[in-house]
Motif scaffolding. Structure first.
Motif, mmCIF file in Angstrom:
data_model
loop_
_atom_site.group_PDB
_atom_site.id
_atom_site.type_symbol
_atom_site.label_atom_id
_atom_site.label_comp_id
_atom_site.label_asym_id
_atom_site.label_seq_id
_atom_site.Cartn_x
_atom_site.Cartn_y
_atom_site.Cartn_z
ATOM 1 N N VAL A 39 0.725 -0.930 0.217
ATOM 2 C CA VAL A 39 0.360 -0.236 0.064
ATOM 3 C C VAL A 39 0.705 1.739 -0.113
ATOM 4 C CG1 VAL A 39 -1.363 1.977 1.503
ATOM 5 C CG2 VAL A 39 -2.313 -0.994 1.390
ATOM 6 N N VAL A 40 2.061 1.420 0.395
ATOM 7 C CA VAL A 40 2.891 2.418 1.017
ATOM 8 C C VAL A 40 3.479 2.528 -0.631
ATOM 9 C CG1 VAL A 40 5.085 3.278 1.887
ATOM 10 C CG2 VAL A 40 3.058 1.783 3.102
ATOM 11 N N VAL A 41 4.016 1.125 -1.361
ATOM 12 C CA VAL A 41 4.753 1.697 -2.477
ATOM 13 C C VAL A 41 3.363 2.030 -3.846
ATOM 14 C CG1 VAL A 41 5.590 0.321 -4.581
ATOM 15 C CG2 VAL A 41 5.956 -0.052 -1.993
ATOM 16 N N GLY A 42 2.573 1.431 -3.548
ATOM 17 C CA GLY A 42 1.066 1.711 -4.584
ATOM 18 C C GLY A 42 0.918 3.290 -4.196
ATOM 19 N N LEU A 43 0.718 3.687 -3.118
ATOM 20 C CA LEU A 43 0.479 5.361 -3.103
ATOM 21 C C LEU A 43 1.723 5.831 -3.245
ATOM 22 C CD1 LEU A 43 -1.566 5.520 0.430
ATOM 23 C CD2 LEU A 43 -2.612 5.485 -2.063
ATOM 24 N N LEU A 44 3.132 5.530 -3.322
ATOM 25 C CA LEU A 44 3.941 6.008 -3.598
ATOM 26 C C LEU A 44 4.105 6.863 -4.992
ATOM 27 C CD1 LEU A 44 7.190 5.322 -1.602
ATOM 28 C CD2 LEU A 44 5.762 7.256 -1.258
ATOM 29 N N ARG A 45 3.744 5.076 -5.707
ATOM 30 C CA ARG A 45 3.765 4.798 -7.702
ATOM 31 C C ARG A 45 2.538 5.839 -7.743
ATOM 32 N NH1 ARG A 45 6.198 2.951 -11.515
ATOM 33 N NH2 ARG A 45 4.907 0.964 -11.843
ATOM 34 N N ALA A 52 9.381 10.617 -5.399
ATOM 35 C CA ALA A 52 8.425 9.257 -5.475
ATOM 36 C C ALA A 52 8.282 8.610 -5.943
ATOM 37 C CB ALA A 52 7.365 9.975 -3.750
ATOM 38 N N ARG A 53 7.516 8.979 -7.146
ATOM 39 C CA ARG A 53 6.626 7.636 -8.314
ATOM 40 C C ARG A 53 8.092 7.276 -9.239
ATOM 41 N NH1 ARG A 53 3.671 12.366 -10.586
ATOM 42 N NH2 ARG A 53 5.270 11.817 -12.353
ATOM 43 N N THR A 54 9.272 7.716 -8.963
ATOM 44 C CA THR A 54 10.509 7.193 -9.714
ATOM 45 C C THR A 54 10.936 6.117 -8.626
ATOM 46 O OG1 THR A 54 10.823 9.342 -10.603
ATOM 47 C CG2 THR A 54 12.633 7.563 -10.853
ATOM 48 N N VAL A 55 10.943 6.756 -7.244
ATOM 49 C CA VAL A 55 11.348 5.378 -6.250
ATOM 50 C C VAL A 55 10.812 4.528 -6.446
ATOM 51 C CG1 VAL A 55 11.860 5.162 -4.037
ATOM 52 C CG2 VAL A 55 13.106 7.455 -4.721
ATOM 53 N N ALA A 56 9.199 4.263 -6.524
ATOM 54 C CA ALA A 56 8.224 3.520 -6.097
ATOM 55 C C ALA A 56 8.162 2.422 -7.549
ATOM 56 C CB ALA A 56 6.846 4.240 -5.891
ATOM 57 N N GLY A 57 8.812 3.150 -8.827
ATOM 58 C CA GLY A 57 8.954 2.704 -9.214
ATOM 59 C C GLY A 57 9.592 1.596 -9.917
ATOM 60 N N TYR A 59 11.242 0.440 -7.762
ATOM 61 C CA TYR A 59 11.683 -0.627 -7.010
ATOM 62 C C TYR A 59 10.200 -1.933 -6.921
ATOM 63 C CZ TYR A 59 9.458 -3.510 -2.321
ATOM 64 O OH TYR A 59 9.221 -4.419 -1.272
ATOM 65 N N VAL A 60 9.414 -1.958 -7.491
ATOM 66 C CA VAL A 60 8.021 -2.227 -8.327
ATOM 67 C C VAL A 60 8.803 -3.654 -9.273
ATOM 68 C CG1 VAL A 60 6.357 -2.249 -9.496
ATOM 69 C CG2 VAL A 60 5.883 -1.335 -7.436
ATOM 70 N N GLU A 61 9.881 -2.729 -10.277
ATOM 71 C CA GLU A 61 10.282 -2.684 -11.372
ATOM 72 C C GLU A 61 12.027 -3.991 -10.713
ATOM 73 O OE1 GLU A 61 9.397 -4.010 -13.651
ATOM 74 O OE2 GLU A 61 7.595 -1.931 -13.802
ATOM 75 N N THR A 62 12.403 -3.604 -9.557
ATOM 76 C CA THR A 62 13.388 -4.556 -9.718
ATOM 77 C C THR A 62 12.353 -5.884 -8.829
ATOM 78 O OG1 THR A 62 14.969 -2.991 -8.651
ATOM 79 C CG2 THR A 62 15.338 -4.708 -7.806
ATOM 80 N N MET A 63 11.919 -6.066 -7.785
ATOM 81 C CA MET A 63 11.338 -7.083 -6.799
ATOM 82 C C MET A 63 10.547 -8.034 -8.537
ATOM 83 S SD MET A 63 11.520 -6.720 -3.910
ATOM 84 C CE MET A 63 12.223 -5.713 -3.199
ATOM 85 N N LEU A 107 -3.077 -2.548 -7.099
ATOM 86 C CA LEU A 107 -3.593 -0.540 -5.887
ATOM 87 C C LEU A 107 -3.369 0.473 -7.118
ATOM 88 C CD1 LEU A 107 -4.421 0.273 -3.512
ATOM 89 C CD2 LEU A 107 -1.995 1.459 -2.732
ATOM 90 N N ARG A 108 -1.995 0.157 -7.808
ATOM 91 C CA ARG A 108 -1.741 1.367 -8.291
ATOM 92 C C ARG A 108 -3.029 1.325 -10.108
ATOM 93 N NH1 ARG A 108 0.172 2.217 -13.242
ATOM 94 N NH2 ARG A 108 0.953 0.245 -13.415
ATOM 95 N N ALA A 109 -3.268 0.495 -10.457
ATOM 96 C CA ALA A 109 -4.230 0.234 -11.242
ATOM 97 C C ALA A 109 -5.695 0.359 -10.899
ATOM 98 C CB ALA A 109 -4.022 -1.033 -12.170
ATOM 99 N N GLY A 110 -5.871 -0.521 -9.831
ATOM 100 C CA GLY A 110 -6.796 0.102 -9.102
ATOM 101 C C GLY A 110 -7.268 1.697 -8.947
#
Lengths: 220, 241
Positions: A39-45, A52-57, A59-63, A107-110
């Motif tokens: 939820v935290v990462v999705g909200l940052l996105r 914030a969006r870049t950092v979260a992005g 993270y998501v792509e790495t994982m 969450l982001r898509a939602g």
């Protein structure tokens, strides 16, 4: 030919059930951890701040682009030089940070699927970004993403079998151990499989029930 | 109350939605924006409560200059009510919830006070019996009346209407216009983008004609509808009649 012999299985039921309990334990904690972080990462996105969006992005792509097993080894063996986590918590941390990326994307898509007018109406009423999220967008989003989220949690339960690699005594590892004692692979793994099925399908049923309840309340 | 001076706005992609628009709305004045679709009426309204940023020019609302300092934006928006073409009611809340939640969150009113205000307003728009209905259970006209009540619950000093009846079936337009007419009669300052020429003629103090991102003409309704001065306004009115 394979000789079916089920008679040796019942004596291991207590062991299997205890192992299923540990699978449930590691999955439960990971669902909590993965959802909270997700939820935290999705909200940052979706935050207005580009940083914030870049950092979260990242993270998501790495994982999403490395194997879960690698993360598990990094946490258990790599992180082990600094702090040696017991197998359960190494598994929970790995699964949580891994699943968080997927939860964040769901969450982001939602959030993006909610009509733009909802956020605008909230803003026009004077709500801040945080208030709009909390009171208007997130409540609508959670209803919408419950099905994909459930699918993600089901796959998390199955992924928790990887914790056997760091010797956490969950279903898969116990199955392997029992099999090496009695050499009845089909009987053992079918039993294990049934237990996985019960856990996963049970979760799906529960979520469907939850969804119906929400729909009844909303009458949407 | 509202002053728009030399405002230009270009959307990403190069569409010039507003080209040097200047317009003012006085206290208790009703100004109707008319003109063909895509003429910039909605964009202008959305700029007035800062849902869109302007590229050039200055907008002042109730003495506050919109300069995108986040703090005064929320202040301006809570003073300016906005009604959208597509209603934008919150589907997860009842009619009363739609009215009371923003009051609690933005105005920090207690639940009982917010509900009291909400019930009074639902009654005023003729929907006292619908407080527990969800938006999905309401007709278009009822939704729009709830949306108007929701905006009024914040005690705005100005109301903006962005084609409030354009998404409605003909038989529901009347009930919404009736509510707006009452509001104008009570002295609310209003800026209304509309295709309802009858409403503009009757309620507006002045009519502003927009086309291709420009305000071409601002005149009292009898003058505008009687003898519009710009050729494009003449052509627009001829097409309607």
């Amino acid at each position: 030919m394979y000789q079916w012999t089920w008679s040796q299985i019942p004596q291991y039921f207590p062991l299997f059930l205890a192992a299923a309990g540990r699978t449930l334990l590691i999955s439960g904690w990971s669902i909590l951890g993965g959802t909270a972080l997700g939820v935290v990462v999705g909200l940052l996105r979706v935050m207005p701040s580009r940083a914030a969006r870049t950092v979260a992005g990242i993270y998501v792509e790495t994982m999403r682009n490395v194997p879960l097993m690698l993360i598990l080894y990094m946490v258990y063996f790599g992180l082990g030089y600094i702090v040696q986590l017991p197998p359960l918590w190494a598994g929970v941390v790995s699964l949580s940070v891994f699943e968080a990326a997927y939860v964040a994307e769901i969450l982001r898509a939602g959030l993006e699927s909610i009509e733009k007018g909802q956020g605008e109406a909230a803003q026009a009423l004077g709500m801040t970004w945080t208030q709009t999220m909390r009171h208007i967008l997130l409540p609508q989003t959670f209803r919408r993403i419950l099905p994909p989220l459930t699918g993600q949690f089901v796959s998390l339960i199955k992924d928790s079998s990887l914790a056997s690699l760091v010797s956490y005594q969950e279903l898969m590892l116990v199955g392997r151990q029992v099999n090496s004692a009695i050499f009845r692979p089909f009987e053992v793994f079918l039993t294990i499989g049934l237990l996985y099925f019960i856990l996963c399908f049970g979760l799906s049923l529960y979520s469907r029930h939850l969804e119906k309840g929400l729909m009844r309340r909303d009458q949407r | 109350m509202i002053s728009v001076e030399g405002v230009s706005k270009t959307f990403p992609g190069g569409v010039r939605a507003l080209k040097g628009v200047t317009l003012s709305v006085g206290l208790q004045e009703v100004v109707c924006l008319v003109g063909p679709s895509g003429s910039g009426k909605s964009t202008l309204l959305r700029c007035v409560n800062a849902l869109e940023r302007v590229d050039e020019g200055v907008i002042t609302v109730d003495g506050i200059r919109l300069d995108h300092d986040a703090k005064n934006l929320h202040q301006v928006r809570s003073e300016v009510g906005m009604v959208f073409q597509s209603f934008n009611l919150f589907p997860h809340l009842t009619a009363l919830g739609n009215l009371s939640l923003p009051q609690k969150v933005v105005r920090r009113r207690s639940a009982s006070e917010a509900e009291e205000v909400g019930r009074a307003l639902l009654k005023r728009v003729g929907l006292a019996d619908k407080e527990n209905a969800y938006p999905a259970e309401l007709s278009g006209g009822q939704k729009q009346r709830v949306a108007i009540a929701r905006a009024l619950a914040m005690n705005p000093r100005i109301m903006l209407f962005d084609e409030p009846t354009s998404a409605l079936d003909p038989e529901m337009i009347k009930e919404v216009l009736e509510v707006m007419r009452d509001l104008a009669r009570e002295g609310m300052t209003m800026m209304v983008a509309t295709h309802e020429m009858g409403f503009a003629r009757e309620v507006a103090r002045r009519v502003a004609f927009m086309d291709q991102g420009e305000v071409l003409e601002v005149a009292p309704p009898e003058q505008f509808f009687g003898r519009p001065s710009s050729p494009r306004a003449q052509a627009f009115l001829e097409r309607l009649l």
